[in-house]
Design an enzyme around this catalytic site. Sequence first.
Site, short mmCIF file in Angstrom:
data_model
loop_
_atom_site.label_atom_id
_atom_site.label_comp_id
_atom_site.label_asym_id
_atom_site.label_seq_id
_atom_site.Cartn_x
_atom_site.Cartn_y
_atom_site.Cartn_z
N ASP A 1 8.03 54.40 -28.04
CA ASP A 1 7.48 54.95 -26.79
C ASP A 1 8.31 54.57 -25.57
O ASP A 1 8.09 55.11 -24.49
CB ASP A 1 6.02 54.48 -26.62
CG ASP A 1 5.13 55.01 -27.73
OD1 ASP A 1 5.49 56.02 -28.34
OD2 ASP A 1 4.08 54.38 -27.99
N ARG B 1 4.59 59.39 -20.29
CA ARG B 1 5.80 58.57 -20.30
C ARG B 1 6.94 59.26 -19.54
O ARG B 1 7.76 58.61 -18.91
CB ARG B 1 6.22 58.24 -21.73
CG ARG B 1 5.08 57.62 -22.54
CD ARG B 1 5.40 56.33 -23.21
NE ARG B 1 4.22 55.85 -23.92
CZ ARG B 1 3.39 54.89 -23.49
NH1 ARG B 1 3.61 54.29 -22.34
NH2 ARG B 1 2.34 54.53 -24.20
O1 SPQ Z 1 -1.76 58.25 -28.88
P1 SPQ Z 1 -0.47 58.97 -28.70
O2 SPQ Z 1 -0.68 60.18 -27.84
O3 SPQ Z 1 0.20 59.33 -29.99
O4 SPQ Z 1 0.49 57.97 -27.89
C1 SPQ Z 1 1.86 57.52 -28.00
C2 SPQ Z 1 2.30 57.18 -26.53
O5 SPQ Z 1 3.43 57.41 -26.12
O6 SPQ Z 1 1.47 56.58 -25.85
C3 SPQ Z 1 2.81 58.51 -28.66
F1 SPQ Z 1 2.93 59.61 -28.11
O7 SPQ Z 1 1.94 56.27 -28.69
C4 SPQ Z 1 1.75 56.10 -30.10
C5 SPQ Z 1 3.04 55.61 -30.74
O8 SPQ Z 1 4.08 56.49 -30.53
C6 SPQ Z 1 0.65 55.08 -30.27
C7 SPQ Z 1 0.60 54.50 -31.64
C8 SPQ Z 1 -0.60 53.71 -32.07
O9 SPQ Z 1 -1.36 53.23 -31.20
O10 SPQ Z 1 -0.78 53.57 -33.28
C9 SPQ Z 1 1.65 54.59 -32.53
C10 SPQ Z 1 2.87 55.38 -32.24
O11 SPQ Z 1 2.76 56.64 -32.89
P2 SPQ Z 1 3.20 56.84 -34.42
O12 SPQ Z 1 3.04 58.31 -34.69
O13 SPQ Z 1 4.63 56.41 -34.47
O14 SPQ Z 1 2.33 56.04 -35.25
#
Ligand code: SPQ
Length: 435
Positions: A317, A390
Amino acid sequence: MDELKTVHFNHPVLSGELIVPGDKSISHRAIMLGSIAKGKTEVTGFLDGEDCLRTIEMFKQLGVSIERQGKNVWIDSPGLQDWKTPTDELYAGNSGTTTRLMAGILAGAHVTSVMTGDASLSNRPMDRVTVPLREMGASISSETASELLPLRIKGTSLQAIDYQNPVGSAQVKSAILFAGLQADGTTSVREKTTSRDHTEQMFKHFGADIESVDGKVSVTGGRALTGRNVHVPGDISSAAFFMVAASMIEGSAITLLNVGLNPTRTGVLDVLKEMGASIEITNETDENGERLGTVNISHQQLKPVEISGALIPRLIDELPIIALLATQADGTTVIKDAAELRVKETDRIAAVTEALSAVGANIEATDDGMIIHGPTPLTGGTMDSYGDHRLGMMAAIASLVASGPVTIKDPACIDISYPAFFEDLERLVRHETNN
Ligand code: SPQ
């Protein structure tokens, strides 16, 4: 028409202290475990951003009593076995974490529900969770062939699986672990590259039967959980915007307090150090399985870096703001193995490349990352957030090093993870503290 916000600082220098707002990932999980567990849970340091508020609303619809005052949340739950079927759809807004983790939770609960989301979320892939959950026996249907929202989930009994996660994703791992909490037997998830482990830490804190050995996480279902108190540390993903600002701007030196330092999330610190930033970590401590501490960071001339492989999930992120940082480093920075960026709130490879190019950056998109040539003086201009928090914050930080004003399209999306972002930014530029 999208709202616009123009930001311009005249030769800014950042200094002072800031208490970083609560971690988004941990805030979601604190509400989820507190609602699954029977009895009372108190959460302090909760992030009152839009995504986490959506998670609270869903559990209220399921019959959990939740009260909130600012960053303090009080949960009193009858326990997952006694939730009620919601009368309306469960609306996840923009939150991928809410949707994917709730899919695992709802798959085994005694309720039937329909989950919906906003336009961005309705385009994000859900098959990465529906496929393994169906292997566990879940009854989930989507109206689209590609398994997008809305998802209809009819809670049913689940069986344990042993799953090799093809994407390095904490959301996929967590959806399966939440379902595993309710399944017959021991459910395991293996990952090629380790993703954030907040679910595992929170499961342990609430007394679930979970262990992690050599990249394999296993949870045995059936153990009843009871309420606990949780303190949420500050979000390193939010802190990263100010770390980058202080590293880029000559004369800057800031102190960020309460920063979450879980090793599965600290890739941005590793990259900043490799680029030559001056960073000192002090006051390290642990609370409910999560490390936190103070980050002192000041300006240094920065070197380029290559970011790839196992490092990617540890800073996924932060890649938009790292791309901005790379525009000011002495040489070419390469980011690869990050194709997951294309399925976030927006296609973050295309959106970051377009937004930074609009203010004069020398940046190319590749299939799975970006190549950024620095140092490049940035001009003013219009930067689109594409409705992605972001990207909105990246544009605001870009304005600190741009020669002219930067106009941000749709800045309101920043409320998703950091409602007080602009106040905190101005505080550091005015050299004040917020404690
Ligand atoms: O919740 P969301 O929209 O997917 O949020 C993001 C962010 O930038 O805030 C991604 F767009 O974070 C995710 C992160 O990329 C939050 C997260 C978690 O809390 O488990 C895990 C990551 O996603 P992923 O798909 O890699 O598991």
